[in-house]
Design an enzyme around this catalytic site. Structure first.
Site, PDB file in Angstrom:
ATOM      1  N   HIS A  18       0.854  -1.189   0.000  1.00 36.30           N
ATOM      2  CA  HIS A  18       0.000   0.000   0.000  1.00 36.30           C
ATOM      3  C   HIS A  18       0.886   1.232   0.000  1.00 36.30           C
ATOM      4  O   HIS A  18       2.121   1.140   0.034  1.00 36.30           O
ATOM      5  CB  HIS A  18      -1.037  -0.032   1.128  1.00 36.30           C
ATOM      6  CG  HIS A  18      -0.496   0.013   2.528  1.00 36.30           C
ATOM      7  ND1 HIS A  18       0.326   1.011   2.991  1.00 36.30           N
ATOM      8  CD2 HIS A  18      -0.690  -0.823   3.582  1.00 36.30           C
ATOM      9  CE1 HIS A  18       0.616   0.805   4.259  1.00 36.30           C
ATOM     10  NE2 HIS A  18       0.025  -0.325   4.645  1.00 36.30           N
ATOM     11  N   HIS A  21       3.887   1.635   2.355  1.00 38.40           N
ATOM     12  CA  HIS A  21       5.122   0.920   2.006  1.00 38.40           C
ATOM     13  C   HIS A  21       5.863   1.665   0.899  1.00 38.40           C
ATOM     14  O   HIS A  21       7.093   1.758   0.896  1.00 38.40           O
ATOM     15  CB  HIS A  21       4.813  -0.499   1.525  1.00 38.40           C
ATOM     16  CG  HIS A  21       3.976  -1.306   2.483  1.00 38.40           C
ATOM     17  ND1 HIS A  21       2.761  -1.849   2.137  1.00 38.40           N
ATOM     18  CD2 HIS A  21       4.169  -1.631   3.783  1.00 38.40           C
ATOM     19  CE1 HIS A  21       2.257  -2.498   3.183  1.00 38.40           C
ATOM     20  NE2 HIS A  21       3.084  -2.378   4.194  1.00 38.40           N
ATOM     21  N   CYS A 127       2.315 -12.027  19.414  1.00 40.44           N
ATOM     22  CA  CYS A 127       1.336 -11.431  18.508  1.00 40.44           C
ATOM     23  C   CYS A 127       1.771 -11.727  17.088  1.00 40.44           C
ATOM     24  O   CYS A 127       2.829 -11.267  16.651  1.00 40.44           O
ATOM     25  CB  CYS A 127       1.208  -9.925  18.727  1.00 40.44           C
ATOM     26  SG  CYS A 127       0.192  -9.153  17.436  1.00 40.44           S
ATOM     27  N   CYS A 130       2.179  -8.566  14.863  1.00 38.77           N
ATOM     28  CA  CYS A 130       3.480  -7.869  14.995  1.00 38.77           C
ATOM     29  C   CYS A 130       4.646  -8.808  14.752  1.00 38.77           C
ATOM     30  O   CYS A 130       5.773  -8.352  14.599  1.00 38.77           O
ATOM     31  CB  CYS A 130       3.661  -7.296  16.407  1.00 38.77           C
ATOM     32  SG  CYS A 130       2.405  -6.135  16.918  1.00 38.77           S
ATOM     33  N   CYS A 144      -3.167  -7.043  21.136  1.00 41.22           N
ATOM     34  CA  CYS A 144      -2.234  -5.965  20.808  1.00 41.22           C
ATOM     35  C   CYS A 144      -3.031  -4.814  20.211  1.00 41.22           C
ATOM     36  O   CYS A 144      -4.000  -5.017  19.488  1.00 41.22           O
ATOM     37  CB  CYS A 144      -1.172  -6.502  19.861  1.00 41.22           C
ATOM     38  SG  CYS A 144      -1.073  -5.682  18.296  1.00 41.22           S
ATOM     39  N   HIS A 147      -2.939  -4.429  16.125  1.00 42.28           N
ATOM     40  CA  HIS A 147      -3.678  -5.367  15.277  1.00 42.28           C
ATOM     41  C   HIS A 147      -5.025  -5.786  15.847  1.00 42.28           C
ATOM     42  O   HIS A 147      -5.795  -6.456  15.168  1.00 42.28           O
ATOM     43  CB  HIS A 147      -2.819  -6.609  15.000  1.00 42.28           C
ATOM     44  CG  HIS A 147      -1.579  -6.281  14.247  1.00 42.28           C
ATOM     45  ND1 HIS A 147      -0.372  -6.028  14.870  1.00 42.28           N
ATOM     46  CD2 HIS A 147      -1.366  -6.090  12.926  1.00 42.28           C
ATOM     47  CE1 HIS A 147       0.536  -5.737  13.954  1.00 42.28           C
ATOM     48  NE2 HIS A 147      -0.036  -5.759  12.780  1.00 42.28           N
ATOM     49  N   LYS A 293      -6.161   5.948   9.950  1.00 42.34           N
ATOM     50  CA  LYS A 293      -5.061   4.992   9.892  1.00 42.34           C
ATOM     51  C   LYS A 293      -5.214   4.095   8.657  1.00 42.34           C
ATOM     52  O   LYS A 293      -6.334   3.718   8.305  1.00 42.34           O
ATOM     53  CB  LYS A 293      -5.171   4.138  11.166  1.00 42.34           C
ATOM     54  CG  LYS A 293      -3.963   3.342  11.489  1.00 42.34           C
ATOM     55  CD  LYS A 293      -4.209   2.496  12.726  1.00 42.34           C
ATOM     56  CE  LYS A 293      -3.566   1.160  12.463  1.00 42.34           C
ATOM     57  NZ  LYS A 293      -4.061   0.043  13.138  1.00 42.34           N
ATOM     58  N   LYS A 296      -6.558  -2.297   5.899  1.00 36.97           N
ATOM     59  CA  LYS A 296      -7.250  -3.021   4.838  1.00 36.97           C
ATOM     60  C   LYS A 296      -8.752  -3.020   5.109  1.00 36.97           C
ATOM     61  O   LYS A 296      -9.563  -2.806   4.210  1.00 36.97           O
ATOM     62  CB  LYS A 296      -6.726  -4.450   4.800  1.00 36.97           C
ATOM     63  CG  LYS A 296      -7.001  -5.107   3.482  1.00 36.97           C
ATOM     64  CD  LYS A 296      -6.464  -6.519   3.471  1.00 36.97           C
ATOM     65  CE  LYS A 296      -6.847  -7.190   2.166  1.00 36.97           C
ATOM     66  NZ  LYS A 296      -6.525  -8.608   2.193  1.00 36.97           N
TER      67      LYS A 296
HETATM   68  N1  MSP Z   1       8.863  -7.380   7.700  1.00 42.00           N
HETATM   69  C1  MSP Z   1       9.043  -6.294   8.607  1.00 42.00           C
HETATM   70  C2  MSP Z   1      10.312  -5.555   8.318  1.00 42.00           C
HETATM   71  C3  MSP Z   1      11.573  -6.363   8.371  1.00 42.00           C
HETATM   72  S1  MSP Z   1      12.965  -5.450   7.967  1.00 42.00           S
HETATM   73  C4  MSP Z   1      14.237  -6.411   8.326  1.00 42.00           C
HETATM   74  C5  MSP Z   1       7.850  -5.347   8.506  1.00 42.00           C
HETATM   75  N2  MSP Z   1       7.173  -5.388   7.364  1.00 42.00           N
HETATM   76  S2  MSP Z   1       5.836  -4.537   7.015  1.00 42.00           S
HETATM   77  O1  MSP Z   1       5.327  -5.079   5.785  1.00 42.00           O
HETATM   78  O2  MSP Z   1       4.963  -4.518   8.123  1.00 42.00           O
HETATM   79  O3  MSP Z   1       6.325  -3.107   6.651  1.00 42.00           O
HETATM   80  C6  MSP Z   1       6.509  -2.177   7.610  1.00 42.00           C
HETATM   81  C7  MSP Z   1       6.988  -0.873   7.005  1.00 42.00           C
HETATM   82  O4  MSP Z   1       6.024  -0.314   6.112  1.00 42.00           O
HETATM   83  C8  MSP Z   1       7.104   0.193   8.053  1.00 42.00           C
HETATM   84  O5  MSP Z   1       8.267   0.152   8.777  1.00 42.00           O
HETATM   85  C9  MSP Z   1       7.027   1.420   7.217  1.00 42.00           C
HETATM   86  O6  MSP Z   1       8.259   1.568   6.598  1.00 42.00           O
HETATM   87  C10 MSP Z   1       6.010   1.071   6.171  1.00 42.00           C
HETATM   88  N3  MSP Z   1       4.673   1.546   6.503  1.00 42.00           N
HETATM   89  C11 MSP Z   1       3.571   0.774   6.718  1.00 42.00           C
HETATM   90  N4  MSP Z   1       2.509   1.589   6.949  1.00 42.00           N
HETATM   91  C12 MSP Z   1       2.874   2.875   6.889  1.00 42.00           C
HETATM   92  C13 MSP Z   1       2.229   4.108   7.048  1.00 42.00           C
HETATM   93  N5  MSP Z   1       0.948   4.198   7.319  1.00 42.00           N
HETATM   94  N6  MSP Z   1       2.977   5.234   6.935  1.00 42.00           N
HETATM   95  C14 MSP Z   1       4.309   5.188   6.655  1.00 42.00           C
HETATM   96  N7  MSP Z   1       4.940   4.035   6.520  1.00 42.00           N
HETATM   97  C15 MSP Z   1       4.277   2.862   6.628  1.00 42.00           C
HETATM   98  O7  MSP Z   1       7.606  -4.618   9.433  1.00 42.00           O
END
Ligand code: MSP
Length: 478
Positions: A18, A21, A127, A130, A144, A147, A293, A296
């Site tokens: 999304h 990311h 969790c 997380c 948590c 989630h 926030k 999905k």
């Molecule tokens: N798989 C772990 C990361 C491992 S790194 C060795 C993870 N993955 S995740 O798919 O949950 O991605 C998290 C990352 O997505 C966050 O750290 C951030 O960079 C980004 N974001 C997810 N939602 C976001 C927002 N709403 N706003 C900004 N960044 C966001 O955690």
């Protein structure tokens, strides 16, 4: 050639990308392009975190034939998204790849030899959302808060990593290296967390059949974060002998939600394995969409590609980078997205370029003498880029663009066309020189726009290397 190594987090594949990311990945892309333009040999690595429990759940829900098949389908979706967004990554790491599994095995061996792994009994709460063990005080009614899902009670024999052993060394390191954790607010949070006391952590799970097997003990799989962090070493060919040519990473760009893993667990793991620490971990903020926030279930987990369909990729980059100071939290507003596009991109930049080109064509048939520009102090721009203050860097470029528009308005070329054609040529020549400088500075930030400008303003070729040489505008385009 100097080297620069930048990484994004590797994302979970239980869902599609999304815009949150994409935010992190675009920021890393800006840095990678910036350092390439400066002449650095850049390694920009991205990837997917496949060995999580949530992959198993998502695969079952999807109806895929196997978890492996699901993983491959999802990894391809993530990679295609980055390709479609024009992300200039050099390495795409999958944590199910043999190279990564090898790196994890070697890393665990190094940490074990250091005496930092022991078998113990873990009793507590996990969790899956997380992918993290939780302290009771972090949960409300066992759930948590992120989630809103019930945590699992876990009681099993696991391998533990002696995280507590590194408490002092880590604190000293963070204090002695103020640039290590950025921005400063995250650094303070991490220091406060460490000072509350570090406990050893469980780094394996028993009875799971998805994940990397613990070396010499197939009854356990490696805890997904312990495995995932090592991807940054996989990207440089660890444990191959040349890995240290590219290691350490110059910047790990991560969201604030996972700063702790990168600033506590990861450096402790590296200290234990005798591997140098990364130079910087930058924890950016989170943004909401129209005040809500991203989730999905709320239906606002927007596909970033969808956001590029109306105004193009650079519009999304511009909005995300200029609207939310990098490091701070922010909001994505559809209304603002549109109005910023119209005011900053179409009106300020678009107008400056199009009226200049129109006048050159009208008054000089496309041929102008070369002169140097009037504006453009690049010092603040470079300072901002090096400190990952992309909003400030854009601001500096926009000062030049606004200056160009003001200069045109003040010089009134349409009057000069009748009274002083020599002066008009000088005025337009200066404007062109300034706009070429704008194109150069925008290359890492808005690559599509920069390329189009470079072409329109008469460059022979577009490349990403330092000193894009803009040839004379009166040489015909090839
Ligand atoms: N798989 C772990 C990361 C491992 S790194 C060795 C993870 N993955 S995740 O798919 O949950 O991605 C998290 C990352 O997505 C966050 O750290 C951030 O960079 C980004 N974001 C997810 N939602 C976001 C927002 N709403 N706003 C900004 N960044 C966001 O955690």
């Amino acid at each position: 050639m100097p080297k620069f190594f930048v990484t994004t987090p590797i994302y979970y594949i239980n869902d599609k990308p999304h815009v949150g990311h994409a935010y992190c990945t675009i920021a890393a892309d800006v840095l990678a392009r910036y350092y390439r333009q400066l002449g650095y040999e850049v390694l920009f690595s991205v990837g997917v975190d496949e060995n999580a429990q949530k992959t198993v759940e998502a695969a079952a829900k999807s109806g895929a034939k196997s978890i492996q098949q699901y993983s491959t389908t999802m990894a391809n979706i993530w990679q295609k998204t980055w390709d479609d967004l024009g992300i200039s990554y050099d390495a795409f790491i999958r944590t199910t790849s043999p190279a990564h599994i090898q790196a994890v095995n070697n890393f665990i061996e190094a940490v074990t030899q250091r005496g930092d792994i022991y078998m113990g009994e873990y009793e507590g709460l996990y969790c899956v959302g997380c992918e993290e063990f939780k302290r009771p005080e972090e949960l409300v009614d066992g759930k948590c808060l992120v989630h809103n899902r019930q945590s699992e009670t876990v009681k099993e024999q696991n391998y533990f990593f002696r995280l507590s052993k590194y408490q002092t060394q880590l604190t000293d390191y963070i204090k002695a290296n103020p640039g290590f954790i950025q921005p400063e607010s995250r650094r303070n949070e991490v220091l406060a967390f460490i000072e509350r006391g570090l406990e050893d952590i469980s780094v394996s799970r028993s009875g799971k059949d998805w994940g990397i097997s613990w070396p010499n003990d197939p009854s356990q799989v490696v805890y997904v974060w312990f495995d995932a962090l090592i991807n940054y070493l996989t990207a440089v060919g660890y444990p191959g002998k040349d890995y240290a040519k590219t290691w350490p990473a110059d910047v790990h760009i991560v969201g604030k939600d996972i700063t702790k893993f990168h600033c506590v667990m990861w450096p402790a793991m590296l200290l234990s394995a005798g591997v140098e620490l990364p130079r910087m971990v930058f924890g950016h903020g989170f943004f909401t969409i129209d005040g809500t926030k991203i989730s999905k279930s709320l239906g606002n987990a927007i596909d970033p590609i969808e956001l590029t369909s109306t105004f193009g990729r650079d519009a999304l980059r511009y909005y995300l980078l200029s609207e939310i100071p990098f490091g701070a939290d922010g909001n994505f507003s559809h209304e603002r997205f549109e109005s910023v596009y119209i005011s900053d991109l179409a009106n300020d930049l678009g107008n400056a370029v199009s009226r200049t080109l129109a006048m050159i064509s009208k008054y000089f048939d496309g041929n102008l003498a070369e002169v140097s520009g009037t504006l453009g102090d690049e010092v603040l721009y470079h300072e901002a880029m090096k400190n990952l203050r992309f909003e400030k860097a854009l601001d500096e470029v926009w000062k030049i663009i606004k200056g160009v528009n003001q200069y045109i308005d003040a010089q009134k070329p349409w009057v000069l066309a009748k009274s002083d054609i020599k002066q008009l040529e000088l005025v337009l020549g200066r404007v062109v020189a300034d706009l070429r400088q704008v194109a150069k500075l925008l290359m890492p930030l808005l690559p599509d726009t920069s390329a189009k400008m470079t072409l329109a303003l008469g460059a022979h070729k577009i490349n990403n290397t330092v000193g894009i040489l803009f040839p004379r505008i009166n040489e015909k385009l090839e």
